[in-house]
Design a protein around this motif. Structure first.
Motif, PDB file in Angstrom:
ATOM      1  N   ASP A  14     -48.898   4.139  11.253  1.00 12.08           N
ATOM      2  CA  ASP A  14     -48.868   5.514  10.782  1.00 12.08           C
ATOM      3  C   ASP A  14     -49.026   6.531  11.923  1.00 12.08           C
ATOM      4  O   ASP A  14     -49.895   7.396  11.877  1.00 12.08           O
ATOM      5  CB  ASP A  14     -49.971   5.716   9.720  1.00 12.08           C
TER       6      ASP A  14
ATOM      7  N   LYS B  11     -43.842   2.794   4.856  1.00 11.28           N
ATOM      8  CA  LYS B  11     -43.329   4.124   5.190  1.00 11.28           C
ATOM      9  C   LYS B  11     -43.001   4.916   3.918  1.00 11.28           C
ATOM     10  O   LYS B  11     -43.423   6.059   3.756  1.00 11.28           O
ATOM     11  CB  LYS B  11     -42.056   3.938   6.021  1.00 11.28           C
ATOM     12  N   LYS B  14     -46.027   6.046   1.898  1.00 11.20           N
ATOM     13  CA  LYS B  14     -46.703   7.245   2.443  1.00 11.20           C
ATOM     14  C   LYS B  14     -46.035   8.510   1.919  1.00 11.20           C
ATOM     15  O   LYS B  14     -46.703   9.480   1.569  1.00 11.20           O
ATOM     16  CB  LYS B  14     -46.623   7.223   3.979  1.00 11.20           C
TER      17      LYS B  14
END
Lengths: 75, 578
Positions: A14, B11, B14
C-alpha cells in the motif's frame, strides 16, 4: 520484470510506486512485516507463475534480492 | 474474482473500501492457524456484491478467548484446524493407545461444548467442519487422526446451536484439488495452511449465508423457454419434437433442470417464464405435454409474448413487487443474455452452457443464490400467497376507488406481542424486508430472542389476512422503552401487504398501547437505504414532528397526547393480548 515486481510490491504494501527503488529493504516499508512478506511471496508466485523454496523466501529481504531471485527462477 | 490475482484483489479492495458507503458488516475470523490473507479476499468479494464487509482477524490460536471477545460481530468464521491442535499432532496421534485416544477425544469435546456455549449469543457463526484430509489423504487403512475427525464432527453436528452453520471444507478440495488448496511449505514455515485459490473458493462457498443475512438472497428464478426449459424451438420444431424427457439424449438435462425448479418452488422461490413465443403454444406445453415437469400453478408469472426481455423483466419486477436484484434470469441466447446484462445489470443473468451436460450442475450452483438462513413456514406458503396477491390485483380492477376496494377485502390484522413462537419469522423479516422498512436494521434470531426477553423492548408482530387468504406474519414493530419515552427501533411491512393502509392502522394500535403504558413521548427515525424511498414521508403522514434532517436520516418526535389517529374503518384489528 522490475516494473512488474514494483507494481506488486506497491499494491501489497500500500505505497506509491516511486517509494520502491533499488535500495528498498524490509525495514523501509511499514507494511512489510512477516505477514506482508508472505503476501508478497504469494503475489509474486502468482504474477510470475513460479514457486519459491523456503530458503529463497527468507532471502528476499530487499528489492534487489527479490529481482535477483525471480530472474534466476525464470531462467 | 476467480481471475483476479491476489495483489489486484488487494488493490481493488482498497478502492472499494473508500467508495462503498453501505453500513459495515463486521466479520471476525477466529482461528488456530495464520489466515490473514482471507481479509482482502472476503472484503473484496462482498463489497463488489454491495455488502460492506469489514474483516478482523482474531489472535493466532486464541479461539476460546476470541469467541467471547468478538461474539457481537455480525459474523464469526471459525477455522479450528485439527492439524494445529498441537504441534505435530497428525503424526503423534497415530501412536496413541486406545485409552489415550479416548481421553484426547473427550477433552476436545469439552472444548467444543465450551466454544459453542461462548458463541451462543453471536448472530451468525460459520464453523468449518474438522478435516484431516491434508495429513491423511495418502493413508491407506485405519488412521487415528481420521477417527478423531469423525468423532468430533459427529459431536459438533449433534450439539451446535441454530446460529451455527457447518461448512464442509472437503467440497473445496473436490472443486480445485487438494494440492491447489493447501500449501504445506508455508504451513511449516509460518502456519499458513491455505492457498489464496482456496480462500477465493471458500469465500464463494459461504457467500449465500452472507447474502441471506444481508437481505440479498434472490427471490425469483425466471426461465426462457426454447433451449432453456426444453431442447428445441417450439415455434419451429413443434409440440411433438421438443425434447425434455428423461429418456431422450438431449432431453434429460432439461428434465433435471425442470425438477430442480420444482424443488426450488417448494422452498418458496418464485418460478416464472420470460420467453418470445406464442402464449397459447407455451401454455399448451405446460398443461398438456407429458414430459413437462413444472406444474402450471407453480409458474407464478408468465411473460410469453414478443416484447423485448428487458421490458418483460421490468414488468415481472413490478408485478411481483420485488427488486430487479432479486431476480435470476436464464436464457440460452447470447444476444438476450448480453442485452439483459447491459440494460439491467442488477439482474443475475445465467446462460445455458453449450455443453448441455454441464447445465444441471450449473443450475444446482445457481440454486444456492436462493439460500435462506431461516427457512420458515411462510416460505413454502409464500408462493400461494403471491398467487393470492395476483388474484387480489385482478379483483382490484372492479372497484371505482381504492377505499371501496379495500373495504371489500375484509382485512383483519392480528397482533402478537413478544411472541416466542415466531422468532425465526421475525428475524427473517428484518433480514429480507427492504422497501417498507423505516430503519433497515437486520436482526438475527438471537437478537430477536434478546428483545423478547428484555423488559425495555416490545416486539409486536402482525399477521394479516383477508377474504382471499392469510398472508401470515407480515408486519413488525420493535419499540424501545426508556422511562416515559418510547423509540421505534424497527417498523417494517412485507411488500405483499403494501398499499392497504395497514401501516396507519398499526400506528393507531401502537400509540394506544403506549398510552396504556403511560408513555409521553414517542421518537422515531427514517434511515435512508437504496430501497426504502417510498416510506420517506411515513412519519410525516402520521403527523409526527420532524426534529432533525440529515443527509440520510430524519428524526421525529410525537407527543402521545397530540396524536390524531388516522380514520380507517375497514381494517379489523385483533389483539391476541399475549
Amino acid at each position: 520484470m522490475e516494473t512488474k515486481i514494483k507494481n506488486v510490491m506497491a499494491s501489497i504494501f500500500d505505497v506509491e510506486l516511486d517509494q520502491i527503488n533499488d535500495t528498498t529493504t524490509q525495514g523501509d516499508l511499514e507494511n512489510w512485516d512477516s505477514m506482508g512478506h508472505m503476501n508478497l511471496v504469494v503475489a509474486l508466485e502468482e504474477e510470475f507463475e513460479l514457486v519459491f523454496d523456503e530458503e529463497e523466501i527468507i532471502e528476499m529481504m530487499n528489492f534487489k534480492l527479490i529481482c535477483l531471485i525471480v530472474s534466476e527462477k525464470l531462467d | 474474482m476467480k481471475d483476479l490475482k491476489f495483489f489486484e484483489i488487494i488493490k481493488q479492495n482498497k478502492i472499494l473500501e473508500k467508495e462503498l458507503k453501505a453500513p459495515l458488516y463486521n466479520i471476525t475470523i477466529i482461528s488456530n492457524i495464520v489466515i490473514n490473507q482471507i481479509k482482502d479476499v472476503i472484503e473484496y468479494k462482498f463489497r463488489t456484491d454491495g455488502v460492506n464487509a469489514k474483516v478482523r482477524i482474531g489472535e493466532y490460536d486464541n479461539i476460546m478467548q476470541d469467541s467471547i471477545k468478538y461474539s457481537n460481530s455480525n459474523l464469526l468464521l471459525v477455522f479450528w484446524e485439527m492439524s494445529n491442535f498441537n504441534e505435530g499432532i497428525y503424526y503423534n496421534i497415530e501412536s496413541y493407545d486406545k485409552k489415550k485416544l479416548v481421553e484426547f477425544i473427550e477433552a476436545k469435546k469439552v472444548e467444543i461444548d465450551l466454544l459453542i456455549n461462548n458463541l451462543v449469543k453471536s448472530p451468525l457463526v460459520l464453523f468449518n467442519k474438522f478435516d484431516s484430509t491434508p495429513f491423511t489423504n495418502s493413508n491407506i487403512g485405519y488412521s487415528n487422526f481420521e477417527f478423531v475427525m469423525n468423532e468430533l464432527n459427529f459431536h459438533l453436528e449433534n450439539n451446535i446451536t441454530k446460529n451455527i452453520k457447518l461448512i464442509n471444507i472437503k467440497s473445496i478440495y473436490n472443486n480445485i484439488s487438494l494440492s491447489n488448496s493447501i500449501d504445506i511449505r508455508t504451513y511449516y514455515t509460518s502456519k499458513i495452511l491455505y492457498t489464496v485459490q482456496f480462500l477465493k473458493d471458500y469465500t464463494n462457498l459461504i457467500a449465500p449465508f452472507i447474502m441471506s443475512a444481508n437481505g440479498k438472497a434472490k427471490k425469483a428464478l425466471i426461465f426462457d423457454c426454447d433451449n432453456t426449459l426444453w431442447k428445441g424451438v417450439l415455434g419451429e420444431d413443434g409440440f411433438d419434437k421438443i425434447e425434455m424427457s428423461i429418456n431422450s439424449k438431449n432431453g434429460i438435462y432439461f428434465n433435471q433442470v425442470q425438477k430442480l425448479a420444482m424443488n426450488l418452488s417448494k422452498k418458496g422461490v418464485i418460478i416464472g417464464l420470460c420467453s418470445k413465443n406464442n402464449e397459447s403454444d407455451v401454455q399448451n406445453v405446460i398443461e398438456n405435454h407429458a414430459d413437462f415437469k413444472i406444474k402450471n400453478q407453480s409458474i407464478l408469472i408468465k411473460k410469453v409474448n414478443w416484447l423485448d426481455k428487458v421490458t418483460n423483466l421490468q414488468n415481472i419486477s413490478k408485478e411481483l413487487n420485488i427488486g430487479l436484484d432479486s431476480i435470476v434470469f436464464i436464457d440460452d441466447s447470447s444476444f438476450e443474455v448480453n442485452h439483459v446484462k447491459s440494460q439491467l445489470p442488477q439482474v443475475e443473468v445465467i446462460q445455458v452452457p453449450e455443453k448441455l451436460s454441464e447445465y444441471p450442475a450449473l443450475m444446482n450452483k445457481v440454486s444456492n443464490l436462493f439460500y435462506n438462513l431461516s427457512n420458515t413456514k411462510e416460505d413454502t406458503l409464500r408462493n400461494s400467497m403471491y398467487s393470492d396477491n395476483l388474484k387480489r390485483k385482478s379483483h382490484q380492477k372492479k372497484y371505482k376507488n381504492i377505499d371501496a376496494y379495500l373495504a371489500s377485502l375484509g382485512l383483519v390484522v392480528e397482533v402478537s406481542k413478544d411472541d416466542q413462537q415466531n422468532i425465526s419469522r421475525i428475524s427473517q423479516m428484518t433480514q429480507k424486508t427492504n422497501q417498507f422498512n423505516l430503519t433497515t436494521k437486520r436482526y438475527t434470531e438471537n437478537d430477536v430472542k434478546q428483545f423478547l426477553e428484555s423488559s425495555e423492548h416490545i416486539v409486536y408482530s402482525f399477521s394479516v389476512s383477508d377474504k382471499f387468504g392469510s398472508n401470515g406474519i407480515t408486519a413488525l414493530a420493535i419499540i424501545n422503552i426508556e422511562d416515559k419515552i418510547a423509540i421505534i427501533d424497527t417498523f417494517l411491512m412485507s411488500c405483499r401487504i403494501i398499499g392497504r393502509n395497514i401501516e396507519f392502522s398499526i400506528m393507531n394500535f401502537i400509540i394506544s398501547e403506549l398510552r396504556l403504558l403511560k408513555i409521553e413521548t414517542l421518537r422515531s427515525s427514517y434511515i435512508e437505504s437504496t430501497k426504502n424511498i417510498q416510506v420517506k414521508r411515513f412519519y410525516d403522514d402520521c403527523s409526527f414532528q420532524n426534529i432533525l434532517v440529515s443527509k440520510s436520516q430524519s428524526d421525529y418526535k410525537l407527543k402521545i397526547i397530540d396524536y390524531k389517529p388516522t380514520e380507517i374503518n375497514y381494517i379489523k384489528l385483533l389483539n391476541n393480548g399475549n
